[in-house]
Enzyme design. Structure first.
Site, PDB file in Angstrom:
ATOM      1  N   ASN A 159       0.892  -1.153  -0.075  1.00 50.25           N
ATOM      2  CA  ASN A 159       0.128  -0.163   0.051  1.00 50.25           C
ATOM      3  C   ASN A 159       0.927   1.218   0.016  1.00 50.25           C
ATOM      4  OD1 ASN A 159      -2.337  -1.531   0.194  1.00 50.25           O
ATOM      5  ND2 ASN A 159      -1.605  -2.080   2.343  1.00 50.25           N
ATOM      6  N   ARG A 202      -1.059  -5.831   9.098  1.00 48.67           N
ATOM      7  CA  ARG A 202      -2.353  -5.725   8.419  1.00 48.67           C
ATOM      8  C   ARG A 202      -2.171  -5.661   6.963  1.00 48.67           C
ATOM      9  NH1 ARG A 202      -6.217  -1.505  11.235  1.00 48.67           N
ATOM     10  NH2 ARG A 202      -5.390  -1.834  13.251  1.00 48.67           N
ATOM     11  N   CYS A 203      -3.343  -6.264   6.106  1.00 50.08           N
ATOM     12  CA  CYS A 203      -3.192  -6.052   4.707  1.00 50.08           C
ATOM     13  C   CYS A 203      -3.062  -4.651   4.395  1.00 50.08           C
ATOM     14  CB  CYS A 203      -4.235  -6.604   3.949  1.00 50.08           C
ATOM     15  SG  CYS A 203      -5.172  -8.086   4.960  1.00 50.08           S
ATOM     16  N   THR A 204      -3.525  -3.854   5.117  1.00 52.28           N
ATOM     17  CA  THR A 204      -3.775  -2.261   4.886  1.00 52.28           C
ATOM     18  C   THR A 204      -2.412  -1.627   5.365  1.00 52.28           C
ATOM     19  OG1 THR A 204      -5.028  -2.293   6.725  1.00 52.28           O
ATOM     20  CG2 THR A 204      -6.280  -2.380   4.818  1.00 52.28           C
ATOM     21  N   LEU A 263      -4.473  -2.620  -3.032  1.00 55.67           N
ATOM     22  CA  LEU A 263      -5.319  -2.882  -2.010  1.00 55.67           C
ATOM     23  C   LEU A 263      -5.575  -1.479  -1.624  1.00 55.67           C
ATOM     24  CD1 LEU A 263      -7.260  -4.816  -0.415  1.00 55.67           C
ATOM     25  CD2 LEU A 263      -5.224  -4.883   1.097  1.00 55.67           C
TER      26      LEU A 263
END
Ligand code: UN1
Length: 542
Positions: free
Chosen positions: A278, A306-308, A445
């Site tokens: 990200n 986190r994926c974020t 994402l």
């Protein structure tokens, strides 16, 4: 006789240093507590205190997964015909029960995966929010009435459930993410087999028990524990056997692609929420302190797991030095430790030993990429710890925060997700260059920009290819009623959360009701209205 806890679970005779209980965990299949048919187990270990074992859980095999799938198939007939508002009511009960048990669930989450108490509370709250949102969606599972082109005929659309859903989630949001998946799934009338993440089986067990206590009929949600390459793979393989109608997966892009292929060849729907790199862009007009705060949290909150989480920090060259000196001051003052025993830590241990091993490999990739390391010394030990580390480092699996600068597009570390406390910093010449860099990784994402120039914010919002964008905010911060998911390597375009996720767990059924008592053919028997000859000469008005 074995000591039994108030949860009904047996207390294993395992001496944890902190006196915490170590339980005998179970699968839940058709409402029953079950061991793996092969009898094997695996342990759940507290990553902040490796001698603290939370329990032993069934290492499920193919037979267990198939038993769970059969139970889900059997329960489908009854559950899919239960009125949707009643399904919603049970979901509402889950939210209320979770609220009642929130503190205990939060503490289990922190003990099992090491997230800070504040962050575990956020994850559990996200699960509660999801229940409260979908409680009402049960009263709103609308279809449409559609006009027919023929007289005495009505058309309708209905949302129908897909069938049996296989649910596979990662352990970093072990309460929020499975609820993002299973709550809309069951609201739509589907039944589920949930393969819990191997590093969060106790929390998953507690959540599944709460779901059952809320009035959920047996077999609607079946929980199987195990390892990804074991039980998880058996669940995916069952798609080829016609036993699964939907897979919802959160995890790595490589595994997501494999699942997508299996589902694709069987024409089975897949929701894939995968990796991210990200980008966060800092422009000269930004409020500098606010931007530093956002970048710091995005990069190092949750130990970057986190994926974020922030991947590439892209800074305009005019403010690069000022921004970096403020950011580095914060990085160097980071407090790290077990949040169950220390107040005010930014982050705790890695989610488990496995995540630590992968993270160290990723750091190696940064080094071989040729990036300049500004800060960070790998794993924290008592002989190698930052000033802000609290506690005994030998007890858990902790990492330094890492900052790599002078990262360029030709480097591997510019493109690869690093799951842990490390950011890669890239310098941009101007806005267009920054936007170009933000779009240059294989993922899409989350993304963010700090700017006070409205046109730049607009151009970023319209020019970035990502599923989510923050303006003057960090890359994290999804809410339970906004669509969550990515594009490019971050997923297959399906979304979690809010009304959008309903598309992922239902199909549209079009029904026509012929009331005329005769066969009327669409297109062919439609009355045709001729265009009348135009007599008026409009040019006379011109
Ligand atoms: C994830 O990392 O899989 O926006 C989910 C966020 C959280 C959810 C992250 N609310 O960071």
């Amino acid at each position: 006789m074995a000591q039994v806890l108030s949860t009904g679970l047996e207390f294993l005779d395992h001496s944890n240093p902190n006196g915490n209980p170590c339980v005998k965990g179970y699968n839940i299949i058709d409402g029953e507590l079950k061991q793996a048919s092969g009898g094997s187990t695996f342990k759940s270990i507290n990553p902040a205190w490796l001698d603290d074992c939370l329990g032993e859980f069934p290492l499920s095999g193919e037979e267990d997964v198939h038993e769970a799938l059969r139970a889900a198939r059997k329960a489908f007939a009854g559950w899919s015909t239960t009125p949707a508002p009643t399904r919603g009511q049970i979901i509402g009960n889950m939210g209320r029960l979770l609220m009642e048990h929130k503190d205990a669930i939060v503490a289990i989450e922190t003990r099992e995966i090491g997230k800070t108490l504040k962050e575990s509370a956020g994850s559990v709250q996200e699960a509660i929010d999801t229940c409260l949102f979908f409680q009402s969606e049960g009263r709103r599972l609308y279809g449409q009435t559609v006009n027919s082109e023929l007289p005495d005929k009505e058309l309708f659309t209905y949302r129908r459930p897909l069938g049996v859903c296989g649910i596979i989630n990662a352990c970093n949001f072990p309460a929020a993410v499975p609820f993002w998946k299973m709550i809309p799934a069951i609201m739509c009338g589907n039944t589920c087999v949930w393969k819990s993440p191997q590093d969060a089986p106790l929390l998953s067990f507690a959540l599944a028990r709460i779901m059952h206590e809320s009035g959920l009929p047996n077999g609607v949600i079946n929980l199987v524990h195990g390892k990804g390459s074991g039980a998880g793979q058996h669940l995916v393989d069952a798609v080829d056997k016609g036993m699964v109608d939907k897979i919802s997966f959160t995890g790595s892009t490589a595994v997501g692609k494999m699942i997508g292929e299996v589902c694709g060849r069987n024409l089975v729907s897949a929701s894939l929420e995968l990796g991210g790199k990200n980008p966060l862009v800092i422009m000269p007009s930004a409020n500098m302190d606010n931007a530093v705060e956002g970048a710091y949290w995005a990069g190092f909150g949750t130990a970057g797991q986190r994926c974020t989480s922030l991947g590439n920090l892209i800074i305009h060259r005019d403010i690069y030095d000022e921004f970096m000196s403020k950011l580095m001051a914060k990085v160097e003052s980071t407090t790290i430790g077990d949040s169950l025993r220390n107040e005010g830590v930014l982050y705790g241990p890695m989610l488990s030993e496995k995540y630590a091993v992968d993270f160290l490999k990723d750091l190696g990739m940064c080094e071989t990429s040729g990036a300049t390391k500004l800060y960070g010394k790998g794993r924290i030990t008592n002989d190698n710890k930052p000033a802000g580390f609290l506690g005994d480092a030998s007890e858990g699996v902790y990492m330094w925060p890492h900052v790599y600068a002078n990262v360029t597009e030709d480097m591997e570390c510019f493109h690869e997700e690093i799951f842990g406390p490390a950011i890669t910093v890239v310098k941009a010449n101007d806005f267009d260059h920054a936007l170009y860099l933000a779009n240059a990784s294989p993922y899409g994402l989350s993304s963010a920009i700090y700017t006070n120039d409205r046109l730049e914010a607009y151009r970023f919002k319209t020019g970035i290819k990502a599923g989510m964008t923050g303006i003057n905010n960090s890359t994290t911060g999804a809410e339970a009623h906004l669509p969550f998911g990515g594009v490019k390597g971050s997923g297959n375009g399906t979304r979690e959360s809010g009304i959008w996720v309903i598309e992922a767990y239902s199909y549209w059924h079009a029904v026509n009701d012929e009331l005329s008592g005769k066969l009327q053919l669409a297109q062919m028997d439609v009355e045709e209205i001729e265009i009348e000859e135009a007599e008026v000469d409009w040019t006379s008005l011109a």
